[in-house]
Design a protein around this motif. Structure first.
Motif, short mmCIF file in Angstrom:
data_model
loop_
_atom_site.label_atom_id
_atom_site.label_comp_id
_atom_site.label_asym_id
_atom_site.label_seq_id
_atom_site.Cartn_x
_atom_site.Cartn_y
_atom_site.Cartn_z
N ASP C 89 0.83 -1.22 0.00
CA ASP C 89 0.00 0.00 0.00
C ASP C 89 0.85 1.25 0.00
O ASP C 89 0.56 2.23 -0.69
CB ASP C 89 -0.90 0.01 1.24
CG ASP C 89 -2.07 -0.94 1.08
OD1 ASP C 89 -2.55 -1.08 -0.07
OD2 ASP C 89 -2.50 -1.52 2.08
N ILE C 90 1.90 1.21 0.80
CA ILE C 90 2.79 2.37 0.89
C ILE C 90 3.42 2.66 -0.48
O ILE C 90 3.45 3.79 -0.94
CB ILE C 90 3.92 2.09 1.92
CG1 ILE C 90 3.32 1.85 3.31
CG2 ILE C 90 4.92 3.23 1.95
CD1 ILE C 90 2.51 3.01 3.82
N ARG C 91 3.88 1.59 -1.13
CA ARG C 91 4.59 1.80 -2.40
C ARG C 91 3.66 2.29 -3.50
O ARG C 91 4.11 2.88 -4.48
CB ARG C 91 5.29 0.50 -2.82
CG ARG C 91 6.40 0.13 -1.87
CD ARG C 91 7.11 -1.12 -2.31
NE ARG C 91 7.88 -1.68 -1.21
CZ ARG C 91 7.89 -2.96 -0.87
NH1 ARG C 91 7.17 -3.82 -1.57
NH2 ARG C 91 8.61 -3.37 0.13
N ARG C 92 2.37 2.01 -3.37
CA ARG C 92 1.44 2.55 -4.37
C ARG C 92 1.34 4.06 -4.26
O ARG C 92 1.06 4.76 -5.22
CB ARG C 92 0.05 1.94 -4.18
CG ARG C 92 0.02 0.53 -4.67
CD ARG C 92 -1.35 -0.06 -4.63
NE ARG C 92 -1.24 -1.45 -5.06
CZ ARG C 92 -2.19 -2.34 -4.94
NH1 ARG C 92 -3.36 -2.00 -4.41
NH2 ARG C 92 -2.02 -3.57 -5.36
N LYS C 93 1.53 4.56 -3.03
CA LYS C 93 1.39 6.00 -2.83
C LYS C 93 2.71 6.73 -2.89
O LYS C 93 2.75 7.94 -3.04
CB LYS C 93 0.74 6.25 -1.47
CG LYS C 93 -0.71 5.76 -1.47
CD LYS C 93 -1.31 5.89 -0.10
CE LYS C 93 -2.68 5.24 -0.06
NZ LYS C 93 -2.98 4.73 1.28
N ILE C 94 3.78 5.97 -2.73
CA ILE C 94 5.10 6.59 -2.79
C ILE C 94 5.90 5.90 -3.90
O ILE C 94 6.41 4.80 -3.74
CB ILE C 94 5.83 6.46 -1.44
CG1 ILE C 94 4.94 7.02 -0.32
CG2 ILE C 94 7.17 7.17 -1.49
CD1 ILE C 94 5.57 6.98 1.05
N GLY C 95 5.95 6.57 -5.05
CA GLY C 95 6.61 5.95 -6.20
C GLY C 95 8.12 6.15 -6.17
O GLY C 95 8.63 6.92 -5.35
N MET C 96 8.80 5.45 -7.06
CA MET C 96 10.26 5.52 -7.02
C MET C 96 10.84 5.45 -8.43
O MET C 96 10.38 4.68 -9.26
CB MET C 96 10.80 4.37 -6.18
CG MET C 96 12.29 4.41 -5.98
SD MET C 96 12.75 3.36 -4.60
CE MET C 96 14.14 4.25 -3.95
#
Ligand SMILES: Nc1ncnc2c1ncn2[C@@H]1O[C@H](COP(=O)(O)OP(=O)(O)OP(=O)(O)O)[C@@H](O)[C@H]1O
Ligand SMILES: [Mg+2]
Lengths: 289, 298, 258
Positions: C89-96
């Motif tokens: 979930d976190i990575r969906r909102k914080i891209g890289m």
């Protein structure tokens, strides 16, 4: 003095290289000779009838069609057993496992399994599948035995293929908020597929050529009809060669059949391996990363 | 989300893969278990010592005698002889492919060797039986051409591609810097190969050799067809022998289910299993050492 | 306990964080909050922990065996290291975006829709619109609009990197993390991406690691200077580059060390 020393060094080198080339020549001579000899002897036995007709006259005449069919069933059966198990094991080893004692045990287990002699697999299959689980000598029992035999090959090849997928692909996918399993399923496995396929084809080739594991688990001396279910016994090419060459009273008389069968088996196994190697070099050349 | 959370789902998936990966270990356990289960009863008929070291293998006589010493000796002797033939040829050919061959030649030789590693053993057994045996018999004027020499030769031919292929990988992975350093010190190509490259690849090469031996000792069809089948301790290299796998393969079909003889054959399989297991554990240890310490430990 | 997130306009904040790779400590006592719709640059000599901090913000460090985090990272009022939080979930909102462009060996189109489809996005036409929008945002649309079905591996390095940015934007993240996104690119591609960053800051919060001092000065609003795993100075970029509080910072920026 000094140049004499150097000359001696070069003489040594010359002799050593001669030895090295001799070794290669010996291999070429031995293996090439064997293949050529079998080709020449077997060639005349091969005909359309030989490939498509069953044996007749107490296996002294006729063809080998049931053995070809039987070997085909065993190839399909063994890969059906080992491919799902092998790929899934490799996924665990390459994608999920962390360095631990459990992992070490699994690895040792796989290595040991790879080294178990084929006749021991045969006895194991006899004890477990034929007798204990009451499958009888059958395609099922033989496929399970052969499947287990080639399992380490499939695991090894699949793991190598998975490891070959760049870590950056996984990171890129995970960083997009894609779950681990989806990453494996949509990114890692598709990119590892060529390697997994190559390993599978090599495994099938191995299964096709094995005799000892099916002697007591699947192979029949002779069957009058083709198998109707996976609980039937089958004839198989490698076992057929063995039977023709060692059992019976008219061994000399059936020589042409023996050579012919051997040639068909060699063509089948080497053909399969050849396809695998070609496929691998093709996908390696095409690889975009 | 349908009921279960993603995290739970991921955990289930991981557990699933773990269970599958563990099947190899489970199967290995099952192999040991089923071998022991069927082998155990033989020790009601004979003692462990008589079984392993008894020199008479007459399983069908009355009274029978279950001494497998001749079979063990048979296995060891063909393994050792075939190794003596296969190792030099296999390693030297690997040196050729890795160090001397023209890149074009290498591109062909490597897959060809790999291809030959897949040659079915029944075919080699067949060749040894119908071609090599009569030739040996005539040339050396022997009672039979099915003997240690024949079996060792065919086993060696079977093992050479394996040994060559694994050794070549090991030789090839020796870092270029080592070679360059050696040449820069004025060494000849021969000296570089013998003093630098081969020692650096030694663990890989030894792994190849041990695996080759392990294959030879467990190989069935070749020894079944060409070793001659005499269950006696041999006195010369032209004698027939009956290695353990040959004995199992030849007799299992004939013996009554769960007779003493049947159990004895399973007991032979146990011996064979542990013998190859030992080989593989050694190979595993050697190659691990190789991987961890790498080429740094010259 | 102050809820840092709300009162100072920051979107994500790091509190008392220590980070370990096995036994070795890579970050010490980091306290830092990142302002919404701003570009924050992380600078410092090689090995000082910039990438580690960046990867800590979307839990990419989870992928490395034997790592350990102490402290808290607040995002949307929640500690993302709370055991109940799913890193996905976190990575969906914080891209890289990574240092080296890493497109998948798929078509350009499929690269972009990969993330959205797997997190359950809508129909094909929605997806086409999404692809267009993301590619336009990353200023790649004009160059690739006719070859959307071609393999992404055939693009140039600079184009690949903008594709990776588009791919991250297609997830519509709140924050975009960039780890030396231009270090593998030529000057022209670099300039394009710098322009892009300036553009994107209207809609996104950007945190960028860079070794290029001019780049940090050009694109960022805030700059944090790291040294040996510690946050040495954290200030407005203009201040850091003209009149830093600490001599150590000044020495680094003017090239007297590191
Ligand atoms: N996977 C890892 N395992 C162990 N140690 C690591 C790992 N990654 C980084 N480190 C260590 O952590 C410290 C910080 O590394 P990090 O990659 O964060 O530095 P960086 O500031 O990004 O450097 P660079 O500018 O070179 O990218 C370094 O000492 C590094 O050696
Ligand atoms: Mg970095």
């Amino acid at each position: 003095m000094k140049s004499g020393n150097l000359r001696w060094r070069y003489i040594k080198q010359f002799l050593f290289f001669g030895l090295v080339k001799l070794a290669v020549a010996l291999i070429a001579l031995a293996l090439g000779g064997i293949l050529l000899y079998l080709l020449m002897q077997g060639y005349s036995a091969i005909s359309w009838d030989f490939l498509t007709k069953p044996p007749t006259d107490a296996m002294t005449k006729g063809g080998i069609m049931p053995a070809i069919i039987g070997t085909f069933y065993l190839m399909v059966g063994s890969i059906a057993v080992s491919l799902p198990l092998g790929v899934a094991s490799a996924v665990y080893l390459s994608e999920y496992s962390k360095k631990s004692r459990t992992l070490r045990i699994i690895r040792i287990g796989i290595n040991c399994l790879a080294g178990v002699p084929s006749i021991v697999f045969g006895l194991f299959g006899l004890g477990l599948f034929v007798v204990y689980l009451k499958f009888g000598s059958s395609i099922l029992a033989g496929s399970l035995t052969l499947g287990i035999l080639i399992l380490p090959t499939i695991i090894g090849a699949s793991e190598e293929a998975l490891k070959g997928v760049p870590q950056t692909f996984r990171e890129a996918s995970l960083a997009l908020g894609v779950s681990k399993w989806q990453t494996i399923y949509h990114i890692v496995l598709p990119n590892a597929l060529p390697g997994i396929l190559t390993g599978s084809i090599l495994g099938i080739g191995r299964a096709a050529g094995e005799t000892a594991p099916i002697m007591f688990t699947a192979a029949a001396f002779f069957t009058a009809r083709l198998p109707a279910s996976i609980f039937d016994e089958v004839m198989a090419l490698p076992y057929h060669i063995y039977v023709l060459a060692t059992a019976g009273t008219r061994i000399e008389e059936t020589r042409p059949l023996q050579y012919g069968t051997a040639l068909v088996l060699i063509a089948l196994v080497l053909g399969i391996n050849f396809v695998a190697i070609l496929f691998r070099s093709y996908t390696r050349r095409r690889k975009s990363w | 989300m349908t009921g279960i959370t993603r995290t739970t789902k991921e955990k289930i998936i991981k557990a699933f893969f773990f269970i599958i990966a563990a099947t190899s270990v489970i199967i290995l356990g099952l192999i040991i278990l089923s071998l022991f289960r069927e082998a155990w009863p033989i020790f009601r008929a004979t003692s462990m010592k008589d079984f392993l070291f008894g020199t008479e293998w007459y399983p069908t006589y009355d009274p029978p005698s279950f001494g497998i010493w001749p079979l063990i000796v048979g296995s060891l002797i063909v393994t050792v002889c075939s190794t003596l033939i296969a190792v030099p040829i296999g390693v030297l050919s690997a040196i050729y492919i890795s160090e001397l061959a023209h890149p074009r030649a290498k591109e062909i030789l490597k897959p060809v060797i790999e291809l030959l590693a897949g040659l079915p053993s029944v075919v080699l057994g067949f060749f040894g039986m119908v071609v090599l045996a009569p030739w040996l018999q005539d040339t050396f004027d022997l009672p039979t051409g099915l003997n240690i020499v024949n079996a060792s030769l065919m086993l060696a031919i079977m093992a050479i591609p394996t040994i060559s292929s694994i050794s070549e990988d090991a030789l090839y992975s020796v870092p270029r810097e080592f070679k360059e350093a050696s040449y820069a010190l004025g060494a000849t190509k021969y000296e570089t190969i013998v003093r630098v490259i081969v020692p650096a690849a030694l663990s890989g090469v030894s792994t190849a050799v041990i695996l080759g031996m392990s294959r030879a000792i467990g190989e069935t069809m070749v020894v079944l067809m060409v070793a001659g089948g005499a269950a006696a301790v041999p006195e010369s290299l032209f004698d027939s022998v009956r290695p353990m796998p040959a004995s199992i393969a030849a007799e299992m079909g004939e013996t009554p289910f769960r007779s003493d003889h049947y159990h004895a054959l399973f007991a032979i399989a146990v011996v064979l299993f542990f013998l190859t297991l030992a080989f593989n554990l050694i190979a595993d240890y050697v190659s691990h050492k190789f991987r961890e310490e790498g080429s740094a430990t010259l | 306990m102050v809820k840092l997130n709300e009162h100072d306009g920051s979107i994500i904040s790091v509190q008392d964080v220590n980070f370990y790779y096995g036994a070795s400590k890579a970050l010490t006592d980091i306290n830092m909050s990142f302002k919404k719709n701003q570009v924050t640059a992380l600078i410092g000599p090689s090995g000082c922990g910039k990438s580690t901090l960046l990867r800590l913000l979307n839990r990419m460090n989870d992928l490395i065996d034997g790592t350990r985090v102490e402290g808290r990272v607040y995002f949307e009022g929640k500690n993302i290291y709370d055991p109940h939080v799913d890193p996905v979930d976190i990575r969906r909102k914080i891209g890289m975006v990574f240092q080296k462009p890493n497109p998948f060996p798929k078509s350009i189109f499929n690269n972009i829709i990969y993330g959205p489809t797997l997190s359950g996005a809508g129909s094909r036409s929605d997806l086409s619109a999404l692809v267009e929008k993301s590619l336009k945002q990353s200023v790649l649309w004009d160059e690739v609009k006719d070859i959307l079905n071609q393999s992404a591996m055939r693009l140039s390095g600079g184009q690949q990197q903008r594709l990776c940015i588009a791919r991250a934007l297609a997830m519509n993240p709140d924050i975009l993390l960039m780890d030396e996104p231009t270090s593998a690119l030529d000057p022209i591609s670099t300039a394009k991406i710098e322009e892009l960053i300036d553009e994107l800051k209207k809609d996104y919060t950007i945190i960028i690691v860079t070794h290029n001092m001019q780049q940090a000065a050009r694109v960022s609003d805030e700059t944090g200077f790291f040294y040996l795993g510690k946050l040495i100075e954290y200030n407005q970029t203009a201040k850091i580059f003209t009149k830093p509080d600490l001599k150590q910072t000044e020495d680094y920026i003017t090239g007297r060390f590191g």
